[in-house]
Design an enzyme around this catalytic site. Structure first.
Site, short mmCIF file in Angstrom:
data_model
loop_
_atom_site.label_atom_id
_atom_site.label_comp_id
_atom_site.label_asym_id
_atom_site.label_seq_id
_atom_site.Cartn_x
_atom_site.Cartn_y
_atom_site.Cartn_z
N ARG A 121 11.91 -28.37 -23.74
CA ARG A 121 10.45 -28.50 -23.98
C ARG A 121 9.65 -28.73 -22.70
O ARG A 121 8.54 -29.24 -22.73
CB ARG A 121 10.15 -29.59 -25.00
N LYS A 143 0.67 -18.98 -14.10
CA LYS A 143 0.96 -17.95 -15.11
C LYS A 143 2.44 -17.61 -15.00
O LYS A 143 2.92 -17.26 -13.92
CB LYS A 143 0.13 -16.69 -14.86
N GLU A 185 -3.30 -7.57 -2.55
CA GLU A 185 -3.82 -8.76 -3.23
C GLU A 185 -4.62 -9.63 -2.23
O GLU A 185 -5.53 -10.33 -2.63
CB GLU A 185 -2.69 -9.58 -3.87
N LYS A 227 -7.68 -18.66 -4.49
CA LYS A 227 -7.09 -18.68 -5.84
C LYS A 227 -7.07 -20.10 -6.38
O LYS A 227 -7.38 -20.33 -7.56
CB LYS A 227 -5.69 -18.06 -5.85
N GLU A 237 -8.30 -18.95 -17.81
CA GLU A 237 -8.96 -17.65 -17.77
C GLU A 237 -9.93 -17.44 -18.93
O GLU A 237 -9.86 -16.45 -19.67
CB GLU A 237 -7.92 -16.51 -17.73
N ARG A 241 -11.70 -16.82 -13.76
CA ARG A 241 -10.35 -16.42 -13.31
C ARG A 241 -10.11 -14.93 -13.52
O ARG A 241 -9.32 -14.32 -12.81
CB ARG A 241 -9.27 -17.25 -14.04
N ASN A 245 -8.42 -10.31 -11.58
CA ASN A 245 -7.86 -9.06 -12.10
C ASN A 245 -8.57 -7.83 -11.53
O ASN A 245 -8.39 -6.73 -12.05
CB ASN A 245 -7.95 -9.03 -13.63
N HIS A 248 -7.01 -4.40 -11.60
CA HIS A 248 -5.81 -4.47 -12.45
C HIS A 248 -5.89 -3.62 -13.72
O HIS A 248 -4.85 -3.15 -14.19
CB HIS A 248 -5.48 -5.92 -12.79
N HIS A 252 -2.83 -1.34 -13.84
CA HIS A 252 -1.81 -1.40 -14.89
C HIS A 252 -1.68 -0.07 -15.60
O HIS A 252 -0.57 0.36 -15.95
CB HIS A 252 -2.17 -2.49 -15.91
N HIS A 266 3.36 -2.50 -7.96
CA HIS A 266 2.21 -3.18 -8.57
C HIS A 266 1.01 -3.26 -7.59
O HIS A 266 -0.11 -2.89 -7.93
CB HIS A 266 2.64 -4.58 -9.02
P1 NAD Z 1 9.85 -8.84 -6.75
O1 NAD Z 1 10.03 -10.25 -7.09
O2 NAD Z 1 10.56 -7.83 -7.56
O3 NAD Z 1 10.21 -8.63 -5.21
C1 NAD Z 1 10.17 -7.33 -4.65
C2 NAD Z 1 11.48 -6.96 -3.98
O4 NAD Z 1 11.57 -7.64 -2.73
C3 NAD Z 1 12.72 -7.37 -4.76
O5 NAD Z 1 13.68 -6.36 -4.65
C4 NAD Z 1 13.21 -8.63 -4.04
O6 NAD Z 1 14.59 -8.81 -4.16
C5 NAD Z 1 12.82 -8.33 -2.63
N1 NAD Z 1 12.57 -9.49 -1.78
C6 NAD Z 1 11.88 -10.61 -2.12
N2 NAD Z 1 11.72 -11.40 -1.04
C7 NAD Z 1 12.32 -10.77 -0.01
C8 NAD Z 1 12.48 -11.07 1.36
N3 NAD Z 1 11.92 -12.16 1.92
N4 NAD Z 1 13.17 -10.20 2.13
C9 NAD Z 1 13.69 -9.07 1.60
N5 NAD Z 1 13.56 -8.71 0.31
C10 NAD Z 1 12.88 -9.56 -0.48
O7 NAD Z 1 8.31 -8.40 -6.78
P2 NAD Z 1 6.94 -9.08 -6.35
O8 NAD Z 1 6.11 -7.97 -5.86
O9 NAD Z 1 7.15 -10.27 -5.49
O10 NAD Z 1 6.38 -9.62 -7.74
C11 NAD Z 1 6.08 -8.73 -8.79
C12 NAD Z 1 6.07 -9.51 -10.08
O11 NAD Z 1 5.07 -10.51 -9.99
C13 NAD Z 1 5.73 -8.67 -11.29
O12 NAD Z 1 6.63 -8.97 -12.32
C14 NAD Z 1 4.32 -9.13 -11.67
O13 NAD Z 1 4.08 -9.02 -13.06
C15 NAD Z 1 4.34 -10.55 -11.22
N6 NAD Z 1 3.02 -11.13 -10.92
C16 NAD Z 1 2.74 -12.33 -11.47
C17 NAD Z 1 1.52 -12.94 -11.21
C18 NAD Z 1 1.24 -14.30 -11.75
O14 NAD Z 1 0.09 -14.79 -11.63
N7 NAD Z 1 2.20 -14.97 -12.35
C19 NAD Z 1 0.59 -12.32 -10.37
C20 NAD Z 1 0.92 -11.09 -9.81
C21 NAD Z 1 2.15 -10.50 -10.09
N1 GLY Z 2 -2.81 -12.87 -11.00
C1 GLY Z 2 -4.00 -13.22 -11.72
C2 GLY Z 2 -4.07 -14.65 -12.13
O1 GLY Z 2 -3.24 -15.45 -11.75
O2 GLY Z 2 -4.96 -15.00 -12.85
#
Ligand code: NAD
Ligand code: GLY
Length: 364
Positions: A121, A143, A185, A227, A237, A241, A245, A248, A252, A266
């Site tokens: 929990r 998030k 971003e 942020k 949001e 907030r 986006n 986005h 998306h 992305h």
């Molecule tokens: P990811 O976590 O898949 O990382 C991208 C690639 O880089 C992976 O293959 C990873 O293994 C590699 N990698 C990571 N750090 C590294 C490093 N220092 N050196 C070498 N390789 C490395 O992708 P991402 O772009 O970091 O994140 C994308 C995800 O984030 C998506 O699922 C998206 O939905 C999510 N996201 C969430 C929010 C939020 O507010 N929670 C906001 C934006 C995106």
């Molecule tokens: N990535 C958008 C948010 O965190 O609201």
């Protein structure tokens, strides 16, 4: 050179530490939050490159780190990934007063935050982001989510971390394409709310992306500050907030149309999406054309895509993209939500976008 930003959420407030080489201090920074076994969740790519060093600094601080290594890639943000992770977390014996650490990109951060949020929990967690995207966006704001067959990030919760440690030095091993995608971003923050920061980026982004430590720390810290301020004012949001986006809704749809594949990361979708949001704003007479041109010029100068035509392979058509937009989380009362621009540095939310103008921009 470390910068500390606070996300002002009252009793749930937390610090974001940003610095070049900060991983050396991670044990000391995490220690006050840790109790008992300390699960450290990472993916196999980050694990191979950075885990040994991270475990060494945690060990030096006397922490009982328990590494959990998951397959790299979006596939881990799934029910089966969650099941595996929850099982492994339980095996470590971490209890409700303990801490879980996410050490990776947005995939590891989103999945680990969600698992920590539902395990027993709710267990506290910390983010140690290793991609530029995760350092400026996904590790901040709470998030967390996994993906469903019906769409991305549809199953999740708000679960704020206790601490974020962003070591920009870790970005040295990130593939260039991933760094640029994360940079989209960063540019987003300038476009949506800070023209002065955008001007700074025009002058310094290339330096930061070429490895200048101080410039990258400033870019990451300023993005996190923006942020943090927005999240503190609108955690769930219900208003402001949504500005985060920007790009986005388009992005998306482009990601969906290209099958969430390597054809479009992305951040690349967000870059094209922001350019389209600018073009739509100009088309509707809302923003000056020179601001759109200036923003798009910057994306191009950095090496980011800015048009649908920049995506490799067959071009997604306007109607299929509008169809994908209809499945967006942000659809409300059947209306699409867009973040548009009044000028560079000022974005706003609207559901009033004529279909014809949208189709024109998507077809140009
Ligand atoms: P990811 O976590 O898949 O990382 C991208 C690639 O880089 C992976 O293959 C990873 O293994 C590699 N990698 C990571 N750090 C590294 C490093 N220092 N050196 C070498 N390789 C490395 O992708 P991402 O772009 O970091 O994140 C994308 C995800 O984030 C998506 O699922 C998206 O939905 C999510 N996201 C969430 C929010 C939020 O507010 N929670 C906001 C934006 C995106
Ligand atoms: N990535 C958008 C948010 O965190 O609201």
């Amino acid at each position: 050179m470390t910068k500390i930003i606070t996300v002002g959420l009252g009793p749930r407030a937390y610090a974001i530490h940003v610095g070049n080489g900060l991983i050396e201090d991670a044990g000391t920074l995490l220690k006050p939050f840790a109790r008992g076994p300390l699960p450290v969740v990472t993916d196999n790519t980050v694990g191979e490159i950075h885990l040994a060093k991270f475990l060494e600094v945690l060990g030096r601080a006397g922490l009982d780190a328990r590494p959990i290594v998951l397959p790299a890639g979006e596939g881990s943000k799934s029910f089966s990934g969650l099941q595996t992770l929850c099982g492994e977390l339980l095996e470590t014996g971490v209890d409700r007063g303990g801490l879980v650490v996410a050490f990776g990109g947005g995939v590891i951060g989103d999945l680990t935050g969600f698992a920590a949020g539902v395990l027993k929990r709710g267990i506290a967690f910390a983010q140690v982001p290793t991609t530029l995207l995760a350092q400026v966006d996904s590790s901040v704001g709470g998030k967390t989510a996994i993906n469903a067959a019906q769409g991305k990030n549809l199953i999740g919760l708000f679960h704020q971390p206790r601490l974020v440690i962003a070591d920009t030095g870790l970005l040295a091993t990130l593939p260039r394409r991933q760094v640029l995608a994360g940079y989209a971003e960063v540019a987003k923050y300038g476009a949506l709310g800070d023209a002065q920061f955008f001007e700074w980026l025009e002058q310094n982004a290339k330096l930061a992306l070429a490895g200048d430590g101080a410039a990258m720390v400033h870019a990451v810290a300023h993005s996190c500050q923006m942020k943090a301020d927005i999240v503190a004012r609108d955690e769930r949001e219900t208003g402001e907030r949504a500005l985060l986006n920007l790009g986005h809704t388009f992005g998306h749809a482009l990601e969906a149309a290209t099958g969430f594949s390597d054809r479009l990361l992305h951040g690349e979708g967000v870059a094209i999406g922001m350019a389209l949001a600018f073009r739509l704003s100009v088309q509707l007479g809302l923003a000056p054309e020179q601001d759109a041109d200036r923003f798009i010029r910057h994306l191009k100068a950095i090496g980011l895509p800015s048009t649908i035509g920049d995506i490799a392979g067959p071009r997604p058509d306007a109607d299929s993209l509008i169809g994908h937009m209809g499945h967006d989380k942000k659809v409300s009362d059947g209306k699409l939500t867009f973040i548009l621009l009044r000028r560079l540095g000022e974005a706003f939310v609207t559901t009033e976008v004529p279909r014809a103008a949208l189709r024109d921009v998507l077809s140009a």
